[in-house]
Structures are given as C-alpha cells and as structure tokens.
Design an enzyme around this catalytic site. Structure first.
Site, short mmCIF file in Angstrom:
data_model
loop_
_atom_site.label_atom_id
_atom_site.label_comp_id
_atom_site.label_asym_id
_atom_site.label_seq_id
_atom_site.Cartn_x
_atom_site.Cartn_y
_atom_site.Cartn_z
N LYS A 102 0.83 -1.21 0.00
CA LYS A 102 0.00 0.00 0.00
C LYS A 102 0.86 1.25 0.00
CE LYS A 102 -4.46 -1.69 0.92
NZ LYS A 102 -5.79 -1.54 1.42
N LYS A 131 -5.72 -10.67 -7.64
CA LYS A 131 -7.05 -10.99 -7.12
C LYS A 131 -8.07 -9.89 -7.47
CE LYS A 131 -7.50 -8.97 -2.58
NZ LYS A 131 -8.26 -8.99 -1.37
N LYS A 174 -12.11 -4.67 -4.84
CA LYS A 174 -13.11 -3.60 -5.00
C LYS A 174 -12.48 -2.24 -5.20
CE LYS A 174 -14.35 -4.14 -0.20
NZ LYS A 174 -13.18 -3.77 0.60
#
Ligand code: ATP
Ligand code: LTN
Length: 339
Positions: free
Chosen positions: A120, A202, A205
């Site tokens: 991140k 993966k 969202k």
C-alpha cells in the site's frame, strides 16, 4: 441436574467499506459467513471496518453511504442481525482505545515488514500515513476485543492475524490471561476470485470497475464484463492455473457458484469456444446474485430498520467489548474509575 450449555466459540471478521463489494468478497467471505451462521456452532460478530478504510483517502459522503450499504448487503446475502452481531467499527470506540494500548506492545519492525504495508505504501506513495503502518494493530484490537477464537480471512490477511496472535501471546505472558489467542479460519482452497482484467491478480473492490463484478451489478453489466474478460489465444477450455489463469478463473467462478467441479465443467465444455464458457458463467452469476439484489433494494429502502440494526449491533458489541476493556485497564495498571 440441568446441563449448562457449553459456550460457543466466537467468530469475528470484518470488511472495509472501501468500495462496492465484489463477487470476490461474496465468494471468499460473505457466503462463508452465512454458512458459519447457519451451522449454529458459533457466536458470530461481523463488522464494517470503516476506521480501516480511512488509511486511504475517502470521500466523506461516499464513506458514510457505503457503511450503511455494506450492512444492508450483509443482510441481503443472508446474514441475520438477530443471529449475529453486525455493526460499524467506528460506533464502538473501544476498538480505537484498545488499538492504542496494543500499539504500545507492538514493535516498529513487526509493522514495517508487513507485506500489505509495503504494497500500500507503493500504491499510495503520496500518502504513507501512520495509519497505514498501524493498520494491523487496529485489526488486532478488533479481534482481541471480543476474545475471538476464530477469524475467517483470506490468505492475504494471514500475516496480520499472525501479528494479532503474537501481540496476544506477548501480553498474556506479561499480564496473565488477558486475551484468547485467535486462530485463522480459511474457507475452501481455490476460492480466490481473480481480476477479469489481469487474472494473475485478485479481484479487488478498489481496482478499476471492469476488473470486478460488483454484487450489485445489473445483468447486462455482468454479461458485458465477462464477455470482455481477459483469457488467452489458444482457444482450449481446460483447468491450468499457471498457463491459463483467465480461463481457469472463469471455470473456478462457475464452479464456486454452481457447485459443479471446475474439471467437470471443462470436460463438459471441451471443444466449445470461450464465448460459451463466458455466457454460462455470466448467467450463473446473474442467477446467484438476483435474490441478493432484490433483498438489498428492499432493505436499503427501509432506512429505519437499517438504522435500528446498526444501533442495536453497536450496543451489543459495546457490551462485550466493555468486559475486555475493564480487564485490560485493570491488568495494565490504569487508574480505576466509574462512569
Ligand atoms: P480492497 O480492494 O479495499 O483492499 P478487497 O476487495 O480486497 O478490498 P477486503 O475488504 O480487504 O476486500 O476483504 C474482505 C474479505 O473478502 C476478506 O476476507 C478477503 O479475504 C475477501 N476477499 C476479498 N477479495 C477476494 C477475492 N478476490 N477472492 C476471494 N476472497 C476475497
Ligand atoms: N484487514 C481485513 C479487514 C479486517 C478484518 C479485521 C478481518 C479488519 N479488521 C478483523 C478480520 C478480522 C481485510 O482487509 N480483509
């Protein structure tokens, strides 16, 4: 003599309201949560972790809306607010409070080597805030606050759970019997839903909309997204995770939704084009999501009901949390007080 029923094990899990929930969240998390509820073997606590979502910038209006929407979606997927404790993390301040206390027993080195923190930090290089680093401490607080025994998570969260265990063990050694040491609970292997745009990653969202199927996508959108899903050029339908991740992902999704084995589906469709597979997956997913979508609209329309669920969920969670907080205050030596 009347028998005292054995205390059920406590399950805790959370989802960030960081976007529209996807088919990945449904197959990898929500659907399993419903089976855990239906087994009747556990006391389940399911939380919308809005404080975690703030580690990346959120639009306030969208975040506010998404918290309620995520809870509505929990219910639409089959989670019963009477049977489980369901609430928003920020409504129970004990999460933040315990997070501070646990942070004093967590080492910088432990946090700096978390894969998610490294990922991140790269993805949000302009906003490497302290919350991104201490994210796993808040997650440990979520789990330990309820003396959780089992935590259903995807493989990507394994490292965070390990840290929660380490913190619990460390503090138990220092103070004696503070926390239940939680175990991970991993659903069926092979239920990792991959992105439709890059099937080696993966489905997520917070990615671009074409890469995921949202639980609330309209049938036409679902058909369109599957039709343009990345596959390969050899034209053969077979299970081959390494060399054919796109086709294998479609087979896995169809298998997860219908229960038919991926290999079986591949045998049945052998010789047909990818178009046939894509159409079949799309129709199966549309059928699976239709009842969820119908219930969702009803629940969201009933604002008073949803507010009531949120309120009573937070109250029930607060009562359980308060017990742990009293114990923690006492054992750590914080001055006694009465509210
Ligand atoms: P974000 O994109 O914001 O990082 P996410 O879509 O990866 O979020 P989370 O909120 O981090 O979702 O995860 C909620 C739960 O859904 C977790 O238990 C996670 O393992 C599961 N999950 C998320 N994506 C998938 C996927 N593609 N396949 C299977 N399970 C998934
Ligand atoms: N970090 C998790 C979400 C999460 C969670 C939790 C999961 C926050 N707190 C406690 C299980 C238990 C994620 O990104 N999937």
């Amino acid at each position: 003599m009347t028998e005292v029923p054995a205390k059920k094990k406590t399950i805790f899990s959370g989802i960030q309201p960081s976007g529209i929930l996807t088919l990945g969240n449904y197959i990898g998390a929500l659907r399993n949560w419903v089976s855990l509820q239906d087994s009747g073997e556990y006391d389940c606590i399911y939380c919308v972790v809005d404080l975690h979502a703030l580690t990346v910038r959120q639009d306030p209006a969208a975040l506010r809306r998404r918290c309620a929407e995520t809870l509505a979606l929990f219910i639409a997927c089959g989670l019963d607010p009477e049977k489980n404790v369901m609430y928003c993390q920020s409504h129970v301040p004990a999460h933040s409070e315990l997070s501070w206390l646990l942070g004093c027993f967590t080492y910088m080195g432990e946090l700096q080597r978390m894969t998610q923190f490294k990922d991140k930090s790269q993805k949000h290089a302009d906003n490497i805030n302290a919350g991104l680093l201490t994210y796993p401490v808040l997650m440990a607080a979520d789990i330990l606050l309820y003396q959780s025994d089992l935590v259903p998570i995807g493989a990507d969260q394994k490292q965070h759970l390990e840290l929660a265990r380490d913190i619990a063990i460390r503090m138990n050694n220092l103070y004696g019997g503070l926390f239940t040491v939680p175990d991970g609970y991993f659903g069926k292997a092979g239920t990792r839903v991959m992105s439709l745009v890059d099937p080696t990653r993966k489905m997520s969202k917070s990615d671009e909309p074409n890469s995921y199927i949202a639980i609330l996508d309209k049938p036409e959108e679902i058909r369109r997204k599957f039709r343009r899903a990345v596959t390969d050029s050899d034209g053969e339908i077979r299970v081959d995770r390494e060399n054919k991740p796109g086709v294998t992902n479609l087979l896995d999704i169809l298998s997860a939704v219908t229960g038919e084995g991926a290999q079986q589906i591949a045998d049945r469709l052998a010789g047909k084009g990818y178009g046939a597979l894509k159409d079949e997956v799309a129709e199966a997913v549309i059928a699976e999501l239709a009842p969820v979508q119908a219930r969702y609209s009803e629940i969201l329309a009933d604002k008073a009901y949803l507010e009531g669920v949120m309120q009573s969920g937070a109250e029930r969670a607060s009562r359980i949390a308060a017990k742990t907080m009293r114990k923690v205050h006492k054992k750590l030596g914080l001055a006694p007080y009465k509210l």
